[in-house]
Motif scaffolding. Structure first.
Motif, short mmCIF file in Angstrom:
data_model
loop_
_atom_site.label_atom_id
_atom_site.label_comp_id
_atom_site.label_asym_id
_atom_site.label_seq_id
_atom_site.Cartn_x
_atom_site.Cartn_y
_atom_site.Cartn_z
N CYS A 99 3.52 -8.71 7.12
CA CYS A 99 3.76 -7.52 6.30
C CYS A 99 3.41 -7.77 4.84
CB CYS A 99 5.22 -7.08 6.42
SG CYS A 99 5.69 -6.48 8.07
N GLN A 100 3.67 -8.97 4.37
CA GLN A 100 3.31 -9.31 2.99
C GLN A 100 1.80 -9.29 2.80
OE1 GLN A 100 5.29 -13.08 2.50
NE2 GLN A 100 7.28 -12.15 2.03
N ASP B 222 0.90 -5.77 2.45
CA ASP B 222 1.26 -5.33 1.10
C ASP B 222 0.15 -5.66 0.11
OD1 ASP B 222 3.72 -4.37 1.93
OD2 ASP B 222 4.82 -6.17 1.33
N CYS C 182 -2.78 -3.33 0.45
CA CYS C 182 -2.50 -2.00 -0.12
C CYS C 182 -2.45 -2.04 -1.64
CB CYS C 182 -1.18 -1.47 0.44
SG CYS C 182 -1.18 -1.18 2.22
N GLU C 183 -1.87 -3.09 -2.19
CA GLU C 183 -1.78 -3.20 -3.65
C GLU C 183 -3.16 -3.24 -4.30
OE1 GLU C 183 2.46 -5.68 -3.56
OE2 GLU C 183 0.55 -6.73 -3.87
N TRP D 167 4.90 3.03 3.68
CA TRP D 167 4.70 1.93 2.74
C TRP D 167 5.25 2.32 1.37
CZ3 TRP D 167 1.39 0.79 -1.59
CH2 TRP D 167 1.38 -0.58 -1.93
N ARG D 168 6.27 1.59 0.97
CA ARG D 168 6.95 1.85 -0.31
C ARG D 168 7.31 3.32 -0.48
NH1 ARG D 168 3.73 -2.59 -4.17
NH2 ARG D 168 4.42 -4.36 -2.92
N TYR E 123 0.55 5.09 3.09
CA TYR E 123 -0.58 4.51 2.36
C TYR E 123 -1.82 5.33 2.71
CZ TYR E 123 -4.12 1.24 0.78
OH TYR E 123 -5.20 0.67 0.14
#
Length: 232
Positions: free
Chosen positions: A20-21, A24, A27-28, A53-54, A58
């Motif tokens: 998952c990281q 992340d 996506c970042e 996502w957050r 996304y």
């Protein structure tokens, strides 16, 4: 915008935190995500993760399917690409065409390899789709971040070459298996394996290694044929 092909075994029940990281970080950086529409395993789990996502979907997602409509729920912000299979193709062959389309579009891959499981017929089965995707990308010169289950835990390796992938598989030769997995592997061992006195780790390793070499051979042949057609 770089495109990342996310794939993995259908047997996986949840995404490890480290996987998952990695999503992340994708996506970042605003990278595009290419993912299939399987209702089980890594495809479904990844889409569930990206759907919230957050706190919101996304946007840079493209879901690939061989059907008129994807088998999973698709957010309105996401793109859908329908891949036409070869005439008469069904089942796994049809899904392979879809995976290949994503691999051709991708700049690199993120995959989770849960190496072997007992299928619904009670036989040991290697997660060949995940291996095939990694082989395709690596032979095309595109890196793969591979997560894989080893001794019941998730590990990760950054792969740049086929030799890197072979090194990951080689490690399974010395894996310490849990009691349940050892029993399942030995129950599915061939008479020849049992007569040779092979332990469960050796049987498991040889099944994975044999499948990997077959996939490498097939992909190299396919690339040679395609290069010949392109020249012609």
């Amino acid at each position: 915008m770089p495109q990342v092909f996310i794939s993995g075994s259908r047997s996986l029940a949840r995404l490890p935190e480290a996987f998952c990281q990695s999503i992340d970080r994708i996506c970042e950086q605003g990278f595009g995500v290419l993912v299939g529409d399987s209702e089980r395993g890594v495809d479904a789990l990844t889409l569930d993760y990206l759907r919230s996502w957050r706190g919101m979907p996304y946007p840079g997602v493209c879901v690939f399917t061989v059907r008129t409509h994807p088998r999973v729920a698709v957010d309105p912000a996401w793109a859908v690409e329908v891949v036409a299979g070869e005439p008469g193709a069904t089942g796994r062959a049809l899904q392979t065409v879809k995976d290949r389309a994503m691999g051709e579009r991708a700049d690199w891959g993120l995959a989770y390899f849960n190496p072997i499981e007992v299928n619904r017929f009670g036989n040991l089965q290697v997660s060949s789709g995940t291996l095939r995707n990694a082989v395709q990308l690596l032979l095309a010169g595109r890196p793969v971040k591979l997560f894989y289950t080893y001794e019941g835990e998730a590990r990760a390796a950054g792969l740049s070459t086929i030799e890197d992938l072979e090194g990951v598989v080689e490690a399974y030769r010395a894996e310490r298996l849990g009691d349940e997995e050892r029993a399942a592997v030995l129950a599915n061992a061939t008479a020849r394996d049992r007569a040779a006195g092979k332990d469960a780790a050796q049987v498991k390793y040889e099944k994975i290694a044999s499948k990997l070499q077959a996939l490498i051979c097939d992909e190299r042949k396919r690339r040679t044929v395609q290069a010949t057609l392109d020249l012609g």
